[in-house]
Write a protein that holds these residues in place. Structure first.
Motif: not given
Length: 496
Positions: A53-57, A123-132, A183-186, A197-201
């Protein structure tokens, strides 16, 4: 629940870490499959998932953020998606031992994982960068505690003979994540979305949570009155915030002052912590009179030196050597692959003298590797650069597991959680400090993406020379750390 998981995860003074076995103790008969024996399987999978989890993120964000910016904007804030995660993980990791002591590993692991999952959903459902960014901060706060507690549980839940293999398994997971994560995230970003990609977590985090609740016990509370020392923690947070913001400062003089201020705040945090009645760090941290004190410097300095490659190696491969993103990323992953291979190969060392040589040799290999990396960049000779990256990986692979194990074993029982939990936190702090110093060096030399190839090559070569200096004190400290260590880590009279 496995039988070994029913014991307290906080060793007491009457329950010291067992000494390292000698070859006569049958260590050579231990197998990698012992990590998956019924009493260790859940713990092993949990620890590996925590590392994954730490590495993938770490690799996920750099891959998905361009797509996120294209949808919700906020490109000027992209650097903070990494910085806030690091700040959160470092600050929470530093306080993990105190939280575990007061509330128990199970409750702290539960809350930390839920915080990580909440940040992921945010982060997955954010609608703006501050929310991310808020989601990334929550991810970091949760993941920092998870990583620290995973380290703290290793000496409590495994026999000493298996500890190097645990670190070897984690190194393999890290290599897979570093190579396959982008590669997986891409692929997920292209076929689903950056939100996917975020929701894989989420499923991975839930599996980790179930395993953590099964492995960590609720009966390891050692001091219900233990308070979190807020002053050192706030100084640490402020120092890391200042350091990580230095890269966004355009004026070189202000950037240099920012780095110095950040380092001063971090140093003040350590000094203030030493005077606190309830400390974040083990007694004597960063002093030179004990194995733990001197060894923590190595844990910090080696990532400081490595950070320059982490920041600039792929950029240099693309803009100096002319490789595309995929090829450059593949060559950039050589360090992680070498770390994993060497960690697996040396996990079966049975001789105490061989383990001491592995610890002392780590900074030496790193120094040699950094020299080759700088030379390969300067001469524009790819084989030299790749060999240097491989040697840097081998430096970590050969020394890291035994160094960490020695520091855990050398700590007094009451301080072991603090030492164990501080190891991954220091590693992250080292990378953050090293990145700030590397950025300051490159910018002072006129670094920019618009430089012509020859000028950029010279700038990056000089930038890669500086981290060689950080390996020199690490070499000296490695010899001192081993020399101060108690048996069986320390050399007996007449032996080396």
């Amino acid at each position: 629940m496995p039988k070994t998981a029913a014991v307290s995860a906080t060793p007491s003074a009457a329950d010291p870490l067992p000494p390292d076995p000698t070859p006569a103790d049958g260590l050579s008969d231990q197998r990698w499959l012992d990590l998956l024996a019924p009493r260790h399987a859940a713990t092993t999978v949990m620890l590996c998932m925590g590392v994954a989890l730490f590495a993938f993120n770490g690799f996920l964000v750099t891959t998905v953020m361009p797509s996120a910016i294209a949808e919700i904007g906020g490109g000027h804030l992209i650097a903070w998606s990494v910085s806030l995660y690091l700040i959160g993980s470092i600050v929470s990791g530093a306080s993990a031992a105190a939280l575990k002591s007061r509330f128990g590993a199970r409750l702290v692991m539960l809350i930390a994982t839920l915080l990580f999952l909440a940040g992921t959903l945010g982060a997955s459902f954010a609608t703006s960068m501050p929310q991310v960014l808020i989601g990334r901060m929550a991810q970091g706060l949760g993941e920092g505690v998870v990583a620290a507690l995973c380290y703290a549980l290793i000496p409590a839940l495994y026999p000493t003979r298996l500890v190097p293999k645990v670190f070897g398994a984690e190194a393999m997971v890290w290599a897979v994540a570093s190579f396959g994560g982008p590669f997986a995230a891409g692929w997920i970003t292209e076929t689903v979305s950056w939100r996917g990609a975020f929701l894989v977590n989420v499923p991975l985090g839930l599996i980790f949570l179930v395993l953590a609740l099964k492995t960590a016990t609720p009966r390891d509370i050692s001091d219900t009155g233990n308070r979190i020392p807020l002053a050192p923690l706030l100084l640490l947070a402020a120092g890391m915030l200042v350091l990580l913001s230095a890269g966004s400062v355009v004026d070189l003089r202000i950037s240099a002052l920012t780095v110095l201020l950040g380092l001063a705040l971090v140093g003040s945090s350590v000094i203030r912590d030493r005077k606190a009645s309830h400390r974040l760090m083990p007694e004597g941290a960063f002093g030179l009179g004990s194995t733990v004190g001197a060894g923590l410097w190595i844990v910090l300095l080696m990532p400081v030196a490595q950070a320059t490659s982490a920041v600039y190696i792929v950029f240099g491969l693309q803009h100096v050597f002319g490789y595309g993103p995929t090829a450059a990323g593949g060559f950039g992953a050589v360090m992680a692959m070498s770390w994993s291979v060497v960690a697996v190969l040396i996990a079966n060392l049975t001789s105490p003298s061989a383990r001491r040589r592995a610890i002392r040799g780590g900074p030496v290999l790193q120094c040699a590797g950094m020299i080759l990396v700088a030379g390969g960049m300067g001469l524009q000779f790819l084989p030299m650069l790749v060999l240097g990256q491989a040697l840097v990986g081998a430096a970590f692979g050969s020394s890291w597991s035994y160094l960490n194990q020695m520091l855990m074993a050398s700590s007094p029982a009451a301080e072991r959680d603090k030492t164990s939990g501080l190891l991954p936190t220091l590693q992250s702090a080292g990378y953050a400090i090293g990145a700030a110093l590397a950025g300051l060096t490159a910018n002072s030399l006129g670094f920019s993406a618009g430089l012509d190839r020859d000028t950029l090559r010279l700038v990056l070569t000089a930038t890669f020379i500086l981290p060689i200096l950080w390996t020199l004190p690490a070499m000296v400290l490695a010899r001192r750390t081993v020399g101060l260590a108690p048996p069986p880590w320390g050399a007996t009279p007449g032996r080396k």
